[in-house]
Design a protein around this motif. Structure first.
Motif, PDB file in Angstrom:
ATOM      1  N   SER A  86       0.840  -1.208   0.000  1.00 21.26           N
ATOM      2  CA  SER A  86       0.000   0.000   0.000  1.00 21.26           C
ATOM      3  C   SER A  86       0.875   1.258   0.000  1.00 21.26           C
ATOM      4  O   SER A  86       0.623   2.207  -0.757  1.00 21.26           O
ATOM      5  N   TYR A  87       1.919   1.250   0.840  1.00 23.72           N
ATOM      6  CA  TYR A  87       2.805   2.416   0.923  1.00 23.72           C
ATOM      7  C   TYR A  87       3.551   2.617  -0.394  1.00 23.72           C
ATOM      8  O   TYR A  87       3.679   3.746  -0.890  1.00 23.72           O
ATOM      9  N   HIS A  88       3.999   1.524  -0.963  1.00 24.37           N
ATOM     10  CA  HIS A  88       4.739   1.589  -2.230  1.00 24.37           C
ATOM     11  C   HIS A  88       3.853   2.202  -3.332  1.00 24.37           C
ATOM     12  O   HIS A  88       4.298   3.087  -4.074  1.00 24.37           O
ATOM     13  N   ILE A  89       2.627   1.730  -3.402  1.00 21.86           N
ATOM     14  CA  ILE A  89       1.694   2.257  -4.422  1.00 21.86           C
ATOM     15  C   ILE A  89       1.424   3.744  -4.174  1.00 21.86           C
ATOM     16  O   ILE A  89       1.407   4.552  -5.117  1.00 21.86           O
ATOM     17  N   ALA A  90       1.260   4.092  -2.903  1.00 24.74           N
ATOM     18  CA  ALA A  90       0.992   5.501  -2.555  1.00 24.74           C
ATOM     19  C   ALA A  90       2.147   6.390  -2.993  1.00 24.74           C
ATOM     20  O   ALA A  90       1.929   7.453  -3.603  1.00 24.74           O
ATOM     21  N   VAL A  91       3.378   5.941  -2.725  1.00 26.09           N
ATOM     22  CA  VAL A  91       4.556   6.735  -3.101  1.00 26.09           C
ATOM     23  C   VAL A  91       4.602   6.923  -4.618  1.00 26.09           C
ATOM     24  O   VAL A  91       4.863   8.025  -5.123  1.00 26.09           O
ATOM     25  N   LYS A  92       4.340   5.863  -5.343  1.00 31.71           N
ATOM     26  CA  LYS A  92       4.366   5.936  -6.810  1.00 31.71           C
ATOM     27  C   LYS A  92       3.340   6.949  -7.327  1.00 31.71           C
ATOM     28  O   LYS A  92       3.628   7.758  -8.219  1.00 31.71           O
ATOM     29  N   LYS A  93       2.133   6.898  -6.767  1.00 40.10           N
ATOM     30  CA  LYS A  93       1.078   7.832  -7.203  1.00 40.10           C
ATOM     31  C   LYS A  93       1.468   9.278  -6.885  1.00 40.10           C
ATOM     32  O   LYS A  93       1.216  10.192  -7.683  1.00 40.10           O
ATOM     33  N   ILE A  94       2.056   9.473  -5.708  1.00 41.76           N
ATOM     34  CA  ILE A  94       2.443  10.836  -5.305  1.00 41.76           C
ATOM     35  C   ILE A  94       3.544  11.364  -6.226  1.00 41.76           C
ATOM     36  O   ILE A  94       3.498  12.517  -6.681  1.00 41.76           O
ATOM     37  N   GLU A  95       4.505  10.501  -6.482  1.00 41.79           N
ATOM     38  CA  GLU A  95       5.597  10.906  -7.390  1.00 41.79           C
ATOM     39  C   GLU A  95       5.041  11.298  -8.748  1.00 41.79           C
ATOM     40  O   GLU A  95       5.457  12.300  -9.331  1.00 41.79           O
ATOM     41  N   GLU A  96       4.109  10.519  -9.221  1.00 36.68           N
ATOM     42  CA  GLU A  96       3.498  10.786 -10.518  1.00 36.68           C
ATOM     43  C   GLU A  96       2.794  12.143 -10.491  1.00 36.68           C
ATOM     44  O   GLU A  96       2.929  12.950 -11.427  1.00 36.68           O
ATOM     45  N   PHE A  97       2.056  12.387  -9.425  1.00 38.85           N
ATOM     46  CA  PHE A  97       1.326  13.664  -9.297  1.00 38.85           C
ATOM     47  C   PHE A  97       2.294  14.835  -9.245  1.00 38.85           C
ATOM     48  O   PHE A  97       2.091  15.857  -9.920  1.00 38.85           O
ATOM     49  N   LEU A  98       3.342  14.703  -8.442  1.00 40.90           N
ATOM     50  CA  LEU A  98       4.308  15.802  -8.287  1.00 40.90           C
ATOM     51  C   LEU A  98       5.034  16.072  -9.611  1.00 40.90           C
ATOM     52  O   LEU A  98       5.335  17.231  -9.934  1.00 40.90           O
ATOM     53  N   LYS A  99       5.290  15.009 -10.353  1.00 40.28           N
ATOM     54  CA  LYS A  99       5.988  15.165 -11.644  1.00 40.28           C
ATOM     55  C   LYS A  99       5.095  15.919 -12.640  1.00 40.28           C
ATOM     56  O   LYS A  99       5.576  16.783 -13.387  1.00 40.28           O
ATOM     57  N   ASN A 100       3.813  15.620 -12.605  1.00 40.10           N
ATOM     58  CA  ASN A 100       2.889  16.220 -13.574  1.00 40.10           C
ATOM     59  C   ASN A 100       2.342  17.577 -13.133  1.00 40.10           C
ATOM     60  O   ASN A 100       1.648  18.242 -13.883  1.00 40.10           O
ATOM     61  N   ASN A 101       2.564  17.963 -11.901  1.00 37.99           N
ATOM     62  CA  ASN A 101       2.049  19.250 -11.415  1.00 37.99           C
ATOM     63  C   ASN A 101       3.205  20.141 -10.949  1.00 37.99           C
ATOM     64  O   ASN A 101       3.307  20.482  -9.791  1.00 37.99           O
TER      65      ASN A 101
END
Lengths: 179, 155
Positions: free
Chosen positions: A164-179
């Motif tokens: 769960s934590y791993h998936i959360a980190v990936k999603k956050i990284e993706e969001f930060l990269k795109n915003n």
């Protein structure tokens, strides 16, 4: 004061209030920040924190010492947060995304958020996650809890929490990269 | 790897939220005020025995209501049957005397009452048939006199 001493003093009617006051002073910040990161708004967090401690007061007598006191308090706080968010969704007939949008607006307009832009972005990224993932990320990233402790609080296996934590980190990284 | 460091590692671990000033100094007092009105579970409050005995009180109240209702029904039926019994013991003669002296009924009215109430026969109220016939004849005579008088006036 150690948890064991607090619990012993709480059993005695003469020292119950003193013991509970010590308990509140010891855990108030942990509970408040845990709740605040989930509900964003200070007033909501304030209400829920008080509610958590009233519940702790009411049920401390029946607290079984097979778990640690702070994980038990965390569990109560987590349940209060989830119930609050669930009630919010039901009350306004809003899907999860709209509750997240409402909380993001509060984040933008809050007088009690003084973080940098990157911190604001991180909070907005977190609001896009499912609640359970958000809880796991907060407890791991901000509170530095061990997976075993989070497992005890959420009643989820350590393996599932790591995923769960791993998936959360990936999603956050993706969001930060795109915003 | 480089991208990951650029994102998550570049984000401070502080969350950025703040509270009103002195919030954590005042919070324990506010919480203690609220707990003053909440009894801990398992701790015996002064009136907690009342709560525990509430079902027993409810059952006792229901039982009391049933007993009172039963007693009221029984007492009412006893009074009713005893009044019937005491009336039955009064003789017909006494009833007749009562009706003749305590009310404005005359013998003809008593006879009429017997006629519209078949179970109450003339024998029961002991009215002589001659009295009834006499009353009827007098009425007939009065009617006849009135009719003749009217006819006379008309012509």
């Amino acid at each position: 004061m150690e948890d064991k001493e607090i619990l012993e003093k709480f059993q005695n009617p003469d020292s119950r209030n003193l013991a509970f006051n010590q308990l509140v002073r010891k855990y108030q910040q942990k509970v408040y920040w845990h709740v605040r990161k989930m509900v964003i708004d200070h007033d909501d967090a304030d209400d829920l924190t008080q509610e958590v401690f009233v519940k702790v007061w009411s049920h401390l007598e029946s607290f079984r010492k097979d778990s640690q006191l702070y994980t038990w308090i965390y569990r109560i706080a987590t349940n209060e947060c989830l119930n609050f968010l669930s009630a919010k969704k039901k009350r306004f007939f809003l899907p999860l995304h709209d509750v997240a949008a409402e909380l993001a607006e509060k984040l933008d307009s809050s007088d009690h958020f003084t973080g940098e832009e990157v911190q604001l972005k991180l909070q907005k990224a977190l609001l896009r996650l499912p609640e359970k993932q958000r809880l796991v990320f907060n407890m791991k990233y901000f509170d530095d809890l061990k997976y075993e402790e989070i497992s005890e609080i959420l009643g989820t296996s350590v393996g599932a929490l790591k995923a769960s934590y791993h998936i959360a980190v990936k999603k956050i990284e993706e969001f930060l990269k795109n915003n | 790897m480089e991208e990951k460091e650029m994102n998550m590692n570049g984000v401070p671990k502080e969350h950025g939220f703040t509270t009103p000033s002195r919030y954590f100094d005042q919070l324990p007092t506010r919480i203690m005020e609220r707990t003053a009105y909440a009894s801990p579970v398992g701790v015996t409050a002064p009136w907690s025995w009342v709560k525990k005995l509430r079902p027993a009180f409810a059952a006792a109240t229901m039982a009391l209501v049933f007993v009172i209702a039963f007693l009221a029904t029984y007492t009412f039926s006893t009074i009713s049957s005893s009044s019937d019994t005491s009336l039955a013991s009064v003789s017909d003669t006494e009833i007749e005397q009562y009706l003749l002296h305590q009310s404005d009924l005359d013998a003809a009215e008593l006879a009429e009452f017997a006629a519209v109430s078949p179970p109450h026969r003339l024998e029961f109220i002991e009215v002589r048939r001659e009295d009834v016939n006499l009353d009827a004849a007098m009425e007939l005579l009065e009617d006849k006199n009135v009719t003749e008088s009217l006819l006379r006036d008309e012509y």
